[in-house]
Write an enzyme that holds these catalytic residues in place. Structure first.
Site, PDB file in Angstrom:
ATOM      1  N   TYR A  85      -1.710   9.457   0.791  1.00  0.00           N
ATOM      2  CA  TYR A  85      -1.570   8.567  -0.363  1.00  0.00           C
ATOM      3  C   TYR A  85      -1.476   9.428  -1.623  1.00  0.00           C
ATOM      4  O   TYR A  85      -0.820  10.453  -1.620  1.00  0.00           O
ATOM      5  CB  TYR A  85      -2.724   7.549  -0.398  1.00  0.00           C
ATOM      6  CG  TYR A  85      -2.328   6.292  -1.133  1.00  0.00           C
ATOM      7  CD1 TYR A  85      -1.360   5.447  -0.601  1.00  0.00           C
ATOM      8  CD2 TYR A  85      -2.887   5.966  -2.361  1.00  0.00           C
ATOM      9  CE1 TYR A  85      -0.957   4.298  -1.281  1.00  0.00           C
ATOM     10  CE2 TYR A  85      -2.499   4.822  -3.045  1.00  0.00           C
ATOM     11  CZ  TYR A  85      -1.535   3.996  -2.511  1.00  0.00           C
ATOM     12  OH  TYR A  85      -1.141   2.864  -3.191  1.00  0.00           O
ATOM     13  N   LYS A 158      -1.055   2.427   2.138  1.00  0.00           N
ATOM     14  CA  LYS A 158      -2.258   1.640   1.893  1.00  0.00           C
ATOM     15  C   LYS A 158      -2.805   1.078   3.204  1.00  0.00           C
ATOM     16  O   LYS A 158      -4.017   1.071   3.452  1.00  0.00           O
ATOM     17  CB  LYS A 158      -1.926   0.497   0.929  1.00  0.00           C
ATOM     18  CG  LYS A 158      -3.073   0.072   0.040  1.00  0.00           C
ATOM     19  CD  LYS A 158      -3.313   1.071  -1.076  1.00  0.00           C
ATOM     20  CE  LYS A 158      -4.352   0.588  -2.053  1.00  0.00           C
ATOM     21  NZ  LYS A 158      -4.539   1.491  -3.187  1.00  0.00           N
ATOM     22  N   GLU A 229       0.171  -4.556  -4.621  1.00  0.00           N
ATOM     23  CA  GLU A 229      -0.002  -3.154  -5.003  1.00  0.00           C
ATOM     24  C   GLU A 229       1.141  -2.689  -5.907  1.00  0.00           C
ATOM     25  O   GLU A 229       2.323  -2.927  -5.631  1.00  0.00           O
ATOM     26  CB  GLU A 229      -0.035  -2.269  -3.747  1.00  0.00           C
ATOM     27  CG  GLU A 229      -0.371  -0.829  -4.001  1.00  0.00           C
ATOM     28  CD  GLU A 229      -1.841  -0.603  -4.335  1.00  0.00           C
ATOM     29  OE1 GLU A 229      -2.164   0.414  -4.973  1.00  0.00           O
ATOM     30  OE2 GLU A 229      -2.675  -1.452  -3.936  1.00  0.00           O
ATOM     31  N   ALA A 286      -4.795   0.081 -22.499  1.00  0.00           N
ATOM     32  CA  ALA A 286      -5.003  -1.348 -22.233  1.00  0.00           C
ATOM     33  C   ALA A 286      -3.870  -1.951 -21.413  1.00  0.00           C
ATOM     34  O   ALA A 286      -3.304  -2.983 -21.763  1.00  0.00           O
ATOM     35  CB  ALA A 286      -5.163  -2.102 -23.553  1.00  0.00           C
ATOM     36  N   ALA A 289      -4.539  -2.239 -15.428  1.00  0.00           N
ATOM     37  CA  ALA A 289      -5.713  -1.640 -14.799  1.00  0.00           C
ATOM     38  C   ALA A 289      -6.886  -1.638 -15.780  1.00  0.00           C
ATOM     39  O   ALA A 289      -7.988  -2.088 -15.447  1.00  0.00           O
ATOM     40  CB  ALA A 289      -5.400  -0.222 -14.329  1.00  0.00           C
TER      41      ALA A 289
END
Length: 545
Positions: A85, A158, A229, A286, A289
């Site tokens: 990953y 993932k 994702e 901002a 996430a």
């Protein structure tokens, strides 16, 4: 049999099995155990010249012998996480179309929304056959942006971590790429590119694909957790808000990242002896996430007794235009709830209000960095932070290393050891004034595999804030912060054990929140019984022929 990665066991086929399955003479004479095969594979892997070559080797092994692949990955998980990953997968994605060999996903095209149902039906899977689907539209891949269909391996990678870290059965999962085009001109100009060759589709047509995907996936696989994702900021939060009550959705970039940050904050509060209702939070960066972290921390403030408006008043967001205020044009929906009134900040600055000014004025107890602005937490910022509070929680979470807001050794030196630090990158311990500071990494792999496992075990109808908080508390509960310099987060050395702990807490929270549709007299036993292990099953030489 040798070409089926699910059933192939290569040199581990016994002489009897080789004879019964028509494999006589097709393999070397030696009959190996899975452990012996894994030892050889690790030697081969270690001989690869770089991390990308190791990624390619593991991919080929995955295509050839799935059980051996997961045995190798499970035995060396902390070492191989950065290979399968982030960060190595970013390099692989950039070359995905050129290096394409085999598909491991379902591709749903915005140009053929009518094919969504047919695409899933080709898998010939029943309603009880799927536990987990990971999908991505690949607009915001890690730190490298929009990669269209090349981002398919984000979902594949993932799922591999779900299996290795939490024992999610790899035969009960689906990877999905939502191909809505790409705004990456390099890809559009590349003759090898395999995706839709047009700009990224947005608006009504995009929403139709999302709604169709959710409705069809939920109808065909009613027990599956739908993991989102690497969606772009304009869509990630909006999809979660619009569909989260009607579908079993989990967005790791927002909810998983927010929950792992919650775990670090919970550990920090054990050190400071304060509560969530006492906190003042500044988030530098901002996006979805960073705002997702603000959402979860403010929700914890509400659970601790504050009203929703009081909790929002304790959060300050800073983006590339400075402190987010209510007079800014075209604020994204996810920032609007936290925009500060202009009357409140009148006189703070003649122009955009920067990070240092905000820290000096607000005196935050928690400062989070998700900006990817290298060095943004300067010596002046760190010292201002410590002047406002004795033991601030400082979380520079951007990665890779070239983009982190402050390196831990600098933050510890500038704060004279006062700052409670966790990072988004692996970091070596820091020695300062006779104390060794262990730096915990805010790695989502500590949380989302266990969250997924717990959701599956409880057959939860949706993922609740209570389940996310339970996961965060379970992660935080795996560290002892009583010693000076202790880590705020556990290491990733034994993720299977860690994931089981998280899963038990999540399943219990699902029951408490009234969303569990399956209960167990022995919850711990049910969690461990659900966890798939990479072992060769016994063969029935009649039916497996």
């Amino acid at each position: 049999m040798l070409r089926d990665a699910h059933r192939n066991r290569g040199t581990a086929f016994s002489a009897e099995e080789r004879g019964a399955l028509g494999l006589t003479g097709r393999l070397p004479a030696a009959v190996e155990t899975l452990a012996e095969q894994a030892a050889r594979a690790y030697v081969q892997l270690s001989a690869q010249p770089d991390d990308l070559a190791k990624y390619v080797y593991l991919n080929a092994l995955h295509d050839r012998n799935e059980t051996l692949y997961f045995r190798l990955l499970t035995e060396h998980l902390s070492e191989l996480l950065p290979i399968v990953y982030d960060p190595t997968i970013g390099d692989a994605i950039e070359h995905w179309s050129t290096e394409y060999r085999r598909s491991r996903a379902v591709y749903l095209s915005v140009d053929r929304i009518e094919d969504v149902r047919t695409a899933f039906e080709t898998l010939e899977l029943g309603p009880d056959d799927v536990d987990l689907i990971v999908c991505s539209d690949a607009e915001e891949i890690l730190g490298i942006g929009d990669w269209g269909v090349n981002g398919t391996d984000i979902a594949v990678g993932k799922l591999a971590i779900y299996t290795a870290a939490a024992g999610i059965d790899p035969n009960r999962v689906i990877a999905v790429n939502l191909d809505v085009g790409t705004d990456n001109q390099k890809l559009l100009d590349d003759p090898a590119y395999l995706g839709n060759r047009h700009p990224r589709v947005r608006g009504e047509r995009y929403d139709e694909l999302i709604t169709t995907y959710l409705d069809v996936a939920t109808e065909l696989f009613p027990n599956a957790l739908l993991h989102f994702e690497d969606f772009g900021p304009s869509n990630a939060r909006r999809i979660l808000v619009e569909h989260g009550d009607d579908h079993r959705i989990f967005n790791d970039d927002m909810q998983g990242t927010g929950a792992i940050v919650m775990a670090a904050v919970i550990s920090g509060l054990k050190v400071t002896g304060s509560s969530f209702s006492d906190q003042r939070l500044v988030v530098f960066g901002a996006g979805t996430a960073g705002t997702g972290m603000a959402d979860q921390i403010s929700a914890a403030m509400v659970r601790d007794g504050l009203s929703e408006s009081e909790a929002r008043e304790r959060v300050w967001l800073i983006d590339k235009n400075g402190l987010v205020t209510d007079d800014m044009d075209d604020l994204p929906d996810y920032q609007q709830a936290y925009a500060r009134p202009t009357s409140e900040v009148d006189g703070w600055s003649d122009g955009p209000i920067d990070l240092l000014t905000t820290v000096e004025r607000v005196k935050p107890t928690i400062l989070i960095g998700t900006s990817t602005v290298s060095g943004a937490f300067t010596k002046d910022v760190v010292r201002a932070l410590c002047e406002g509070v004795d033991r601030p929680i400082l979380l520079p979470l951007s990665n890779p290393t070239s983009r982190i807001e402050v390196m831990p050794h600098d933050a510890i030196t500038w704060s004279d050891g006062a700052a409670l630090i966790a990072t988004g990158i692996p970091a070596d311990p820091v020695d300062h004034d006779g104390v060794t500071y262990t730096i915990g990494q805010g790695n989502n792999a500590l949380l989302y595999p266990g969250l997924g496992l717990g959701t599956i075990v409880a057959a939860a109808s949706r993922v609740t804030d209570g389940m996310l908080l339970a996961a965060a508390n379970a992660v935080a509960g795996q560290v002892d912060v009583s010693d000076p310099g202790a880590s705020l987060l556990p290491p990733v050395d034994d993720l299977r054990a860690s994931s089981a702990i998280v899963a038990i807490a999540v399943a219990r929270a699902a029951a408490d929140d009234g969303v569990a549709t399956r209960t167990h007299d022995d919850l711990e036993g049910a969690v461990h019984a659900t966890m798939w292990t990479p072992d060769y099953p016994d063969l029935d030489l009649e039916t497996d022929r």
